[in-house]
Motif scaffolding. Structure first.
Motif, mmCIF file in Angstrom:
data_model
loop_
_atom_site.group_PDB
_atom_site.id
_atom_site.type_symbol
_atom_site.label_atom_id
_atom_site.label_comp_id
_atom_site.label_asym_id
_atom_site.label_seq_id
_atom_site.Cartn_x
_atom_site.Cartn_y
_atom_site.Cartn_z
ATOM 1 N N HIS A 295 0.867 -1.189 0.000
ATOM 2 C CA HIS A 295 0.000 0.000 0.000
ATOM 3 C C HIS A 295 0.898 1.232 0.000
ATOM 4 C CE1 HIS A 295 -3.669 2.149 2.068
ATOM 5 N NE2 HIS A 295 -3.303 2.716 0.944
ATOM 6 N N VAL A 296 0.845 1.985 -1.089
ATOM 7 C CA VAL A 296 1.724 3.150 -1.194
ATOM 8 C C VAL A 296 0.904 4.398 -1.512
ATOM 9 C CG1 VAL A 296 3.685 1.768 -1.955
ATOM 10 C CG2 VAL A 296 2.182 2.830 -3.662
ATOM 11 N N GLN A 297 1.533 5.520 -1.274
ATOM 12 C CA GLN A 297 0.937 6.816 -1.632
ATOM 13 C C GLN A 297 1.914 7.588 -2.501
ATOM 14 O OE1 GLN A 297 -0.708 9.388 1.569
ATOM 15 N NE2 GLN A 297 0.492 11.022 0.614
ATOM 16 N N VAL A 298 1.397 8.132 -3.588
ATOM 17 C CA VAL A 298 2.207 8.988 -4.455
ATOM 18 C C VAL A 298 1.383 10.215 -4.817
ATOM 19 C CG1 VAL A 298 3.500 7.056 -5.456
ATOM 20 C CG2 VAL A 298 1.420 7.881 -6.588
ATOM 21 N N ALA A 299 2.040 11.208 -5.394
ATOM 22 C CA ALA A 299 1.348 12.398 -5.874
ATOM 23 C C ALA A 299 1.003 12.215 -7.351
ATOM 24 C CB ALA A 299 2.233 13.626 -5.699
ATOM 25 N N VAL A 300 0.007 12.949 -7.795
ATOM 26 C CA VAL A 300 -0.321 12.969 -9.224
ATOM 27 C C VAL A 300 0.943 13.324 -10.007
ATOM 28 C CG1 VAL A 300 -1.648 14.156 -11.008
ATOM 29 C CG2 VAL A 300 -2.731 13.594 -8.823
ATOM 30 N N GLY A 301 1.237 12.558 -11.027
ATOM 31 C CA GLY A 301 2.404 12.835 -11.851
ATOM 32 C C GLY A 301 3.698 12.203 -11.355
ATOM 33 N N GLN A 302 3.626 11.530 -10.214
ATOM 34 C CA GLN A 302 4.829 10.883 -9.661
ATOM 35 C C GLN A 302 4.915 9.446 -10.175
ATOM 36 O OE1 GLN A 302 5.036 10.875 -5.356
ATOM 37 N NE2 GLN A 302 6.794 9.505 -5.328
ATOM 38 N N LYS A 303 5.999 9.122 -10.820
ATOM 39 C CA LYS A 303 6.164 7.795 -11.411
ATOM 40 C C LYS A 303 6.320 6.721 -10.336
ATOM 41 C CE LYS A 303 9.998 6.603 -13.657
ATOM 42 N NZ LYS A 303 10.998 6.545 -14.744
ATOM 43 N N ILE A 304 5.638 5.616 -10.544
ATOM 44 C CA ILE A 304 5.782 4.444 -9.669
ATOM 45 C C ILE A 304 6.530 3.376 -10.456
ATOM 46 C CG2 ILE A 304 4.551 2.653 -8.378
ATOM 47 C CD1 ILE A 304 2.094 4.643 -8.628
ATOM 48 N N THR A 305 7.543 2.805 -9.851
ATOM 49 C CA THR A 305 8.291 1.733 -10.507
ATOM 50 C C THR A 305 8.240 0.471 -9.657
ATOM 51 O OG1 THR A 305 9.793 3.287 -11.596
ATOM 52 C CG2 THR A 305 10.559 1.012 -11.358
ATOM 53 N N TRP A 306 7.868 -0.621 -10.299
ATOM 54 C CA TRP A 306 7.898 -1.931 -9.645
ATOM 55 C C TRP A 306 9.149 -2.659 -10.106
ATOM 56 C CZ3 TRP A 306 3.456 0.321 -11.486
ATOM 57 C CH2 TRP A 306 2.376 0.416 -10.612
ATOM 58 N N ARG A 307 9.740 -3.425 -9.223
ATOM 59 C CA ARG A 307 10.937 -4.195 -9.569
ATOM 60 C C ARG A 307 10.772 -5.614 -9.048
ATOM 61 N NH1 ARG A 307 15.436 -2.000 -6.491
ATOM 62 N NH2 ARG A 307 14.618 -3.409 -4.922
ATOM 63 N N ASN A 308 10.980 -6.570 -9.925
ATOM 64 C CA ASN A 308 10.887 -7.973 -9.527
ATOM 65 C C ASN A 308 12.175 -8.376 -8.805
ATOM 66 O OD1 ASN A 308 10.572 -10.709 -9.264
ATOM 67 N ND2 ASN A 308 9.796 -11.017 -11.339
ATOM 68 N N ASP A 309 12.037 -8.781 -7.553
ATOM 69 C CA ASP A 309 13.201 -9.099 -6.727
ATOM 70 C C ASP A 309 13.385 -10.595 -6.512
ATOM 71 O OD1 ASP A 309 13.958 -6.411 -6.273
ATOM 72 O OD2 ASP A 309 12.426 -6.215 -4.715
ATOM 73 N N GLU A 310 12.722 -11.416 -7.308
ATOM 74 C CA GLU A 310 12.882 -12.860 -7.097
ATOM 75 C C GLU A 310 12.829 -13.609 -8.416
ATOM 76 O OE1 GLU A 310 9.752 -14.408 -4.642
ATOM 77 O OE2 GLU A 310 8.213 -13.270 -5.679
ATOM 78 N N ASN A 311 13.193 -14.881 -8.360
ATOM 79 C CA ASN A 311 13.302 -15.701 -9.568
ATOM 80 C C ASN A 311 11.971 -16.323 -9.974
ATOM 81 O OD1 ASN A 311 16.134 -15.457 -10.203
ATOM 82 N ND2 ASN A 311 16.532 -16.606 -8.324
ATOM 83 N N ILE A 312 10.941 -15.507 -9.960
ATOM 84 C CA ILE A 312 9.609 -15.927 -10.391
ATOM 85 C C ILE A 312 9.071 -14.768 -11.228
ATOM 86 C CG2 ILE A 312 7.253 -16.494 -9.644
ATOM 87 C CD1 ILE A 312 8.487 -17.327 -6.924
ATOM 88 N N GLY A 313 8.486 -15.064 -12.381
ATOM 89 C CA GLY A 313 7.930 -13.989 -13.193
ATOM 90 C C GLY A 313 6.707 -13.381 -12.530
#
Ligand SMILES: [Cu+2]
Length: 119
Positions: free
Chosen positions: A50-68
């Motif tokens: 659960h995250v909070q960002v501002a309008v226009g703020q880019k969110i980046t997800w990163r896969n940290d494990e050996n599963i797609g």
């Protein structure tokens, strides 16, 4: 003497369930993302969920494990990534305030929430 205790127990359990909120996994409190922060994907979970960002703020997800994994909006926005593997990333920039619910379509229960707030 035992009988009066049962309703009290039920109330206590219901209160605990309500307090958990937001899926019950993160206590319902949004983590405010700073520029450069990423949402990790580990142990079949988004971290933080659960995250909070501002309008226009880019969110980046990163896969940290050996599963797609992938990232797909369920409500509040429209985005859907392809499946990506370890160290792969995907980004989305929200353009309006509101609540976005999203998931990894490959793993039931791997869900996340984004609170998008006005700048
Ligand atoms: Cu997944």
């Amino acid at each position: 003497m035992m009988r009066p205790l049962l309703p009290l127990t039920a109330v206590a359990l219901a209160t605990a369930a309500l307090a958990a909120g937001c899926g019950g996994d993160d206590g319902g409190t949004a983590t405010v993302l700073k520029d450069g922060d990423v949402v990790g994907m580990q142990n079949l979970r988004f971290k933080p969920e659960h995250v909070q960002v501002a309008v226009g703020q880019k969110i980046t997800w990163r896969n940290d494990e050996n599963i797609g994994h992938d990232v797909k909006a369920d409500s509040g926005a429209k985005f859907a990534s392809d499946t990506f593997n370890k160290d792969g990333t995907y980004s989305f920039t929200p353009t309006a305030a509101g609540t976005i619910k999203y998931e990894c379509t490959l793993h039931p229960g791997m869900d996340g929430t984004i609170d998008v707030v006005a700048k």
